[in-house]
Scaffold this active site. Structure first.
Site, PDB file in Angstrom:
ATOM      1  CB  ILE A  64      -0.965   0.005   1.204  1.00 34.56           C
ATOM      2  CG1 ILE A  64      -1.714  -1.322   1.303  1.00 34.56           C
ATOM      3  CG2 ILE A  64      -1.963   1.166   1.075  1.00 34.56           C
ATOM      4  CD1 ILE A  64      -2.599  -1.449   2.535  1.00 34.56           C
ATOM      5  N   PRO A  65       1.525   1.525  -1.151  1.00 33.64           N
ATOM      6  CG  PRO A  65       2.677   1.316  -3.153  1.00 33.64           C
ATOM      7  CD  PRO A  65       1.501   0.790  -2.402  1.00 33.64           C
ATOM      8  CG  HIS A  66       0.877   5.428   2.426  1.00 32.40           C
ATOM      9  ND1 HIS A  66       1.269   4.114   2.639  1.00 32.40           N
ATOM     10  CD2 HIS A  66       1.254   6.102   3.532  1.00 32.40           C
ATOM     11  CE1 HIS A  66       1.849   4.014   3.812  1.00 32.40           C
ATOM     12  NE2 HIS A  66       1.860   5.211   4.374  1.00 32.40           N
ATOM     13  N   GLY A  67       1.424   8.466   0.092  1.00 30.01           N
ATOM     14  CA  GLY A  67       2.164   9.692   0.346  1.00 30.01           C
ATOM     15  C   GLY A  67       1.239  10.886   0.367  1.00 30.01           C
ATOM     16  CG  LEU A 102      -4.559   6.589   0.419  1.00 34.78           C
ATOM     17  CD1 LEU A 102      -5.884   6.475  -0.324  1.00 34.78           C
ATOM     18  CD2 LEU A 102      -4.727   6.105   1.839  1.00 34.78           C
TER      19      LEU A 102
END
Length: 153
Positions: A64-67, A102
């Site tokens: 779940i890569p997010h930033g 996300l």
């Protein structure tokens, strides 16, 4: 908050063709730029900055890569199933084939965390994993995720 609050039908990519974690994040940032109108470089840097803190690979082939990105005005999701599993330095050491990106506004505090928790809860379900791994086209994957969202509502 459900997955379809975060995800549009055109935000599902299958298959994502990438040979590495870095290449996958570049491809995902490119798609996210089209969806959000935000600069691709800013999106990629936000995702990479978070990865430098520790892998967003949560196990069971899921990441779940997010930033948080300046200029973003709402939470935006992007789902991808890779053509082949990728080394994502996941917590369990397993390669990743399911990604949910996300993108959040810089000031998104609790909403960002709630969205991450919701995505993780849904994707950790073995039945959901099996369904999205068996689906091959983006419309079918979106339908699966929409059905889950409808059940949760």
């Amino acid at each position: 908050m459900t997955l379809t609050d975060l995800l549009r039908p055109d935000a599902v990519i299958s298959p994502l063709r990438a040979n590495s974690k870095k290449q996958a994040l570049q491809e995902l940032a490119q798609h996210a730029a089209v969806l959000t109108g935000l600069p691709e470089r800013d999106l990629y840097e936000a995702l990479m900055q978070r990865e430098r803190l520790g892998s967003t690979g949560i196990g069971d082939g899921i990441a779940i890569p997010h930033g948080r990105v300046a200029g973003s005005d709402k939470l935006v999701g992007l789902f991808a199933r890779t053509e082949k599993p990728l080394d994502f330095e996941a917590l369990d050491g397993q390669p990743v084939d399911i990604l949910f990106v996300l993108i959040a506004p810089e000031g998104a505090g609790a909403d960002h965390l709630k969205a991450l928790a919701r995505v993780a809860r849904v994707l950790r379900d073995p039945a959901v994993q099996e369904q999205v791994r068996q689906a091959h086209d983006p419309a079918a994957i979106y339908a699966i995720l929409s059905d889950i969202a409808a059940q949760a509502a």
